[in-house]
Enzyme design. Structure first.
Site, mmCIF file in Angstrom:
data_model
loop_
_atom_site.group_PDB
_atom_site.id
_atom_site.type_symbol
_atom_site.label_atom_id
_atom_site.label_comp_id
_atom_site.label_asym_id
_atom_site.label_seq_id
_atom_site.Cartn_x
_atom_site.Cartn_y
_atom_site.Cartn_z
ATOM 1 N N GLY B 149 0.819 -1.193 0.000
ATOM 2 C CA GLY B 149 0.000 0.000 0.000
ATOM 3 C C GLY B 149 0.862 1.255 0.000
ATOM 4 N N CYS B 150 0.242 2.370 -0.333
ATOM 5 C CA CYS B 150 0.980 3.638 -0.437
ATOM 6 C C CYS B 150 1.460 4.114 0.925
ATOM 7 C CB CYS B 150 0.118 4.696 -1.114
ATOM 8 S SG CYS B 150 -1.541 4.859 -0.417
#
EC number: 1.2.1.38
Lengths: 346, 346, 346, 346
Positions: B149-150
């Site tokens: 994920g970011c």
């Protein structure tokens, strides 16, 4: 009620002028600027056209200014306000002083001198820290008010109920704050240059921002013991608004309901603090251009921490609005006078 | 090297297309969308005109797609990717899968199921967590990569050296992250409506964001013991960029030099991690449109905490860029292929 | 003075509520919404917390609403307002109607029907076009006011003195207008999605925007002859503000002084029009959140054209503010009531 | 191919560096700055870390610089570039000069001197106006290229087919242009101060912007007769992007198909001009960070005008990108070299 503003060309000064234009009781007498004396207000701030026919004057007129004013707002850089305060109170002993800078914020002058790197030259002044919701009764009697910083207003309002009621471990307080760019003022520098700031976010002054000792002194006073915090400011690509995200470990046995009760009993009757409750998410835009502080809090059961979040407009509740709120209290008029406008959204 | 992209109409999919357009080795074969099959790419994303003559196809062609592709990037909502992964690997056992969603990120499927509220239907898959800098050698051998994920990419890169080297108290980790709005995707909702977001900042999902268990699993793996963190995401009025501000208490005896050494030995040879050093301030804009992660760290002597700060472009190092970086590693070509552009500033 | 607002959940409705909260005479009685009846105002617009305890009602109560209101503001999509207007005036013949949409703006119903694609069902209504500065005396006597569009307000105020005084060639008028995104409303669509709009500018509806015939009818009325214009709207990445840049060829013999005189004699005594003079540059931000229209004009000697430029806040002078201004005029109270706040800058 | 950049610290200089970092043939030799000689590039522009180890040098080394370079890009203020050009060509007669400023743009030196208020000191230079799509064959042979201004590139590309094919009345051309703030450079002034520009739009330099005579000379050349235009620049609250909205009256008998044909025959084979066709709406964001110019046109039957609209990134096609495009042409390599990246969206 005759008002003068000393040092009015910064954003906080302009915001004072904006708000005072709608104040039913106040009359603005003198507006000073050392950088642009003789210039019409509306030439510097065209948005104020129709509201201020006045021209900026120089402070050389302090004698006259102090004699003819009931209250002075000071918007000067730190180190300069205490000079004005000392002289003005000598000229007019009943004058009220509200300083938007740091000179009159600290009880402990040594802390001021350490963080601001100038000697304090008005130590005998009797001052009150002007976070209205916490110190209203002292503000009412005050001659000189040190108006709180923008970050500190947001952060202290969020943490005060927790600290005062001994609900959190004082060694675990971390404040991660996000501010719009007006907090950096109207002075030109690359850090406020449009294309540099736009679509960007960064932290600055980690461990060294001058609002740190201010928060520590006030929270320490509420706690009845000294404390040390982490305070990290961030620059957000927007002009106005501060969001303060505050973390602390819950003391053993503290329940969510005790947290709720602490906020409600502290702020339940405060007009300018809008409680969003447990699970609430303050949004800076909902407070824009207004004197409101929106507050929400969260309990993380997994980590046993409370996360309290507050949102304000840094130029209003964080500066000019709270200054007027304090003035209203000092002159015993309705605290909301001139401040009872709905936020501008969106 | 034939590439297909399954679910390409979101921002991460568009960013894959943008980056792959400059990739010297990759050839994009199929691009699918269930919502807009039959539409030309350039009609959905006009900025890609000149680069993609293709039309979106539907996944009903998975048989053909899997047979003719060397690698599939999946940009579907969680729960759907594992279906595609299961079928595609059955059709073409040597195919490589890089999933930009959460389905293949967790070793502990129970944690995935608890936070994502769906059963995991591809438990037998052998997967690698694709944070390239930490897991490069496993990625090289992997058949299926769960692309991070970011928020997790930014946060783990900032904290890994501290956790791995046991420099901080694991019970004190707090991550306060600030993200641009593309993180919320291209789907329409009031929370991404221009006038609502502009000149505003807020926190959301306090204590409940799904990147929390992902960070905990990876950092726990590095630490060799389970840990629990606070992770607070904030929405910043800008499209791209994440800044992750990470707090932890230093263990007794840990010196600033030990912290420096941990970062340098971990990342000194990493092309895509740019160390700004102790006292350095990452700025999201300096990484915009690039695969870089900028990293700085600070020691607060007063509170004995380390504050590590990282900046990335959430759509590149936080999604599509890292996916390509992983692909390059999996195919044993220069890791920088297609990713070696300077950030777009200002 | 009892006010009801029919269709209050759009941005113009919210702006009416914001402004009316400071109106000394008006009392808001009913606030309706067909999409969210039963919801508290503050749940839809949290910034209005403290100002409106009310809950939205449904229009099924129109009988009661019309009987108990002195004035109704209508914020419905075109085609719906005239239905409400027809019924409300039947119920309460002395009621005042101020419609913020297009239904009551046109004298020529055929033009309305051609551009809006619906039949006009309240043709017998006696209406006044509510551009206050031009039609004040008629507004004072009006029962139904068609409140002008945002683009039209800015454009007509800029061009009226030129057209009325026959200073320009009527066949050469070109209006190039730039608007903030709130003009597109609160409804969700990709064109108002944050990441799509941010750092971007585009034109739309060239030659086909519905404000075109409105401008033509009003300017034609001032000119005493029909005219056709070019009007090009553009979307600017900001929520509020319209800048209208208007071009026209000067008639032979027209001097700069004649232009100056036209503006001064038209607007010299108008509180809400601030003349910046020949060579002046209006800035939308200087009018933000206020009812002011700032106006400047330029003579290009090389091309013998006049370029007139106006700036307004589209939600205030371009919608809710002018509606209240009209109401004040209709009820014979000070036109500035509730509107005399300084713009919020920066 | 050895490149030097003289005056590299402005935004156009930084953009040259960004783009050249991906150029397969070019090697950057010297990078000069008179304001910050001795400073590392990455200290001024941290986003370029990893791409430029170089340090800025002073122009005192011009002798060496000119001798060792095949091409010089000049990013100096007007008046200074021609001095460098004169000396450099004297030192190295085969050197190529590409000036990003105005010094070499005008055939008519009197016009240059009138608008720029400095004497032209390199009148004997043989120069080519570097709007590549219009002057490609001359650029190929040129020694000195005057690279076009940003507004002029957007405006001329939009209008050239109309003017060249005599489809419009030359006395009726009006250009209303909207630019991002990087067009105003990195120099500090209140007009580029973040909080002043944000959420605001304004026109400036009406009738007096220096790109006016540049557009007139080039369009006049295409028309075969002198012409005078209106050009109005506007400042938009975004860093990058120009949208140019161009108006002209159609000549009698000109059909929409003739307009279409003019655009198609002019640009149908141009890689960097993307035709959106009749009715198309260019969006600046679709060109961001790329060398593309997007073009659409509209016929207003009611007013018999054509409205042509173009969008570019002012720092790329409007400055550094077109400079590199010209260099590629001059050195007979693929014109797209170093420029073939997809725009960064969103």
């Amino acid at each position: 009620m005759k008002i003068s503003i000393v040092g009015a060309t910064g954003y906080a000064g302009a915001e004072l002028l904006r708000l005072l234009a709608s104040h039913q009781v106040a009359e603005v007498k003198y507006i000073t600027s050392e950088s642009q004396p003789g210039t019409a207000i509306a030439d510097i701030y065209p948005h104020l056209t129709r509201f201020y026919p006045q021209t900026l004057t120089s402070l050389v007129d302090l004698e006259k200014l102090a004699a003819e004013s009931d209250v002075i707002f000071i918007g000067l850089p730190h180190g300069h306000a205490m000079e004005v305060g000392r002289k003005a109170t000598a000229i007019n002993p009943t004058i009220k002083i509200i300083d938007l800078g740091a000179d009159y914020r600290f009880k402990n002058h040594a802390v001021y001198e350490e963080w601001y790197k100038v000697p304090h030259t008005h130590r005998e002044a009797k001052t009150v820290y002007g976070l209205t919701e916490l110190n209203r009764s002292q503000v009412r009697e005050a001659g000189i008010v040190g108006n709180p910083g923008c970050y500190t207003t947001a952060s202290i309002l969020a943490l005060a109920p927790l600290v005062k009621n001994k609900l959190v471990d004082l060694t675990t307080i971390i404040i991660d704050a996000k501010s719009g760019v007006t907090g950096a003022g109207r002075g030109l520098n690359l850090g406020s240059h449009f294309s540099e700031v736009f679509e960007s976010v960064k932290a600055y002054n980690v461990g060294g921002h001058r609002h740190t000792p201010e928060i520590e002194e006030v929270l320490g006073g509420l706690a009845g013991e000294e404390l040390t915090i982490n305070f990290t400011p961030h620059l957000i690509p927007m002009p106005r608004g501060i969001l303060s995200t505050c973390y602390a470990n819950l003391k053993a046995g503290v329940t969510p309901e005790m947290i709720d009760e602490a906020y409600t009993s502290q702020y339940g009757n405060e007009y300018f603090v809008r409680l969003l409750g447990r699970g609430g998410y303050p949004v800076t835009k909902n407070t824009r251009s207004s004197n409101f502080c929106d507050l929400g809090w969260h309990i993380d059961k997994r980590t046993k921490r409370v996360i309290a979040i507050s949102a304000i407009d840094n130029l209003v509740k964080g500066a000019a609005g709270q200054a007027i709120q304090n003035m209203n209290v000092m002159f015993n008029i309705d605290e909301k006078t001139g401040l009872d406008n709905a936020p501008v959204y969106p």
